[in-house]
Design an enzyme around this catalytic site. Sequence first.
Site, PDB file in Angstrom:
ATOM      1  N   GLN A  98     -34.207  -8.136  68.675  1.00 59.88           N
ATOM      2  CA  GLN A  98     -34.985  -8.507  69.856  1.00 59.88           C
ATOM      3  C   GLN A  98     -36.287  -7.712  69.868  1.00 59.88           C
ATOM      4  O   GLN A  98     -36.281  -6.482  69.845  1.00 59.88           O
ATOM      5  CB  GLN A  98     -34.228  -8.226  71.151  1.00 59.88           C
ATOM      6  N   TYR A 178     -41.244  -7.684  81.307  1.00 61.60           N
ATOM      7  CA  TYR A 178     -42.037  -7.126  80.210  1.00 61.60           C
ATOM      8  C   TYR A 178     -43.224  -8.037  79.898  1.00 61.60           C
ATOM      9  O   TYR A 178     -43.447  -9.037  80.563  1.00 61.60           O
ATOM     10  CB  TYR A 178     -41.140  -6.848  79.015  1.00 61.60           C
ATOM     11  N   GLY A 308     -22.645  -8.186  77.694  1.00 59.64           N
ATOM     12  CA  GLY A 308     -23.308  -6.910  77.583  1.00 59.64           C
ATOM     13  C   GLY A 308     -22.349  -5.741  77.659  1.00 59.64           C
ATOM     14  O   GLY A 308     -21.875  -5.231  76.644  1.00 59.64           O
TER      15      GLY A 308
END
Length: 356
Positions: A98, A178, A308
């Site tokens: 990523q 982001y 996750g």
Amino acid sequence: MSQLFTPVRIGRHLAPNRLVMAPMTRSRADADGVPGDMTVTYYAQRASAGLIITEGVFPSAIGKGYVNTPGMETEAQVAGWQKVTEAVHARGGRIFMQLMHCGRISHPSLLNGATPVAPSPIKPEGQAWTPAGQVDFVTPRELSLAEIAGVIDGYRQATRRAIDAGFDGVELHAASGYLPEQFLSSGTNHRQDQYGGSVEGRARFVLEVLAAMVAEAGADRVGIKISPEMNFNSITDAAPQQTYSYLVDKLRGQGLAYLHVTLFSAAVDYHALLRPRFDGTYLIGGGLTQDSAEAALTGGKADATVFGNAFLANPDLPERFRQGAALNAPDRNTFFAPPTAKGYIDYPALAEAKAA
């Protein structure tokens, strides 16, 4: 038969199961952004995932946003990641990197004194995680058109380095407030040039970054992550349904490896809105359990499911799900820590737990 344990096509790769390890910041790299031997162990332990997506990796130094996060710019960083891919592949796994440019979610102390960059000079609320602890964010510097082209090229070069280091593909992190989402969202992008204004202008940066990544890796080795209305890192958009519908419509027909959509508290069912607009493999994440993941697959809501914390604390999560075994509880106090093994590579696998 459980859909979780059936194969799924993810771009050019056939994953043996539909359990994807989510990208999770762990802050275990060294001060120079180089992943070490513990990171090699961490990902190798979890190679039974259908696909691993790494923690966010900054494509260039100006994209770093947190202390002890890894990069993909220097030779040392590339060499460190190559050890990771070799270890994962040795255990039969698949792994995408990523790429995460934090933009304004950073601090000069993380950037050798430079001011963080953004589409517009709008200071985010909150604090940055720095070597000195948490400090207030600063007002970022607006990127010029020439600098935007340089940032896009940074993504392209990082993609090439990732493929050369043995990664099976790359994911563009276009969520969590982001830089890509800063361009995409009306609350953070007040530009009046071709990268701002209308939804077409605000989406331009994301689409051009994807095109640069595709040029290096091929579309079937590139995925993208979005998270509408997550509102993390003080990101806001005036019309998120319109924004994300437009973006996903533009992704259609590109042959991307996947669209990764994570939802937590959005009032709108974005999966119902977006999945019909995308013609490739659709990954969903956000607080899933084994049962809810199974239901999402059998109900046609997704092609694969992303976990996750469960993968963080259970390196052999697919086997635990397969056996209906108890799960290790994640230790939140060690999610982000100095580069130590505790809470990182010391979670026991099922066989170890039974032996103990």
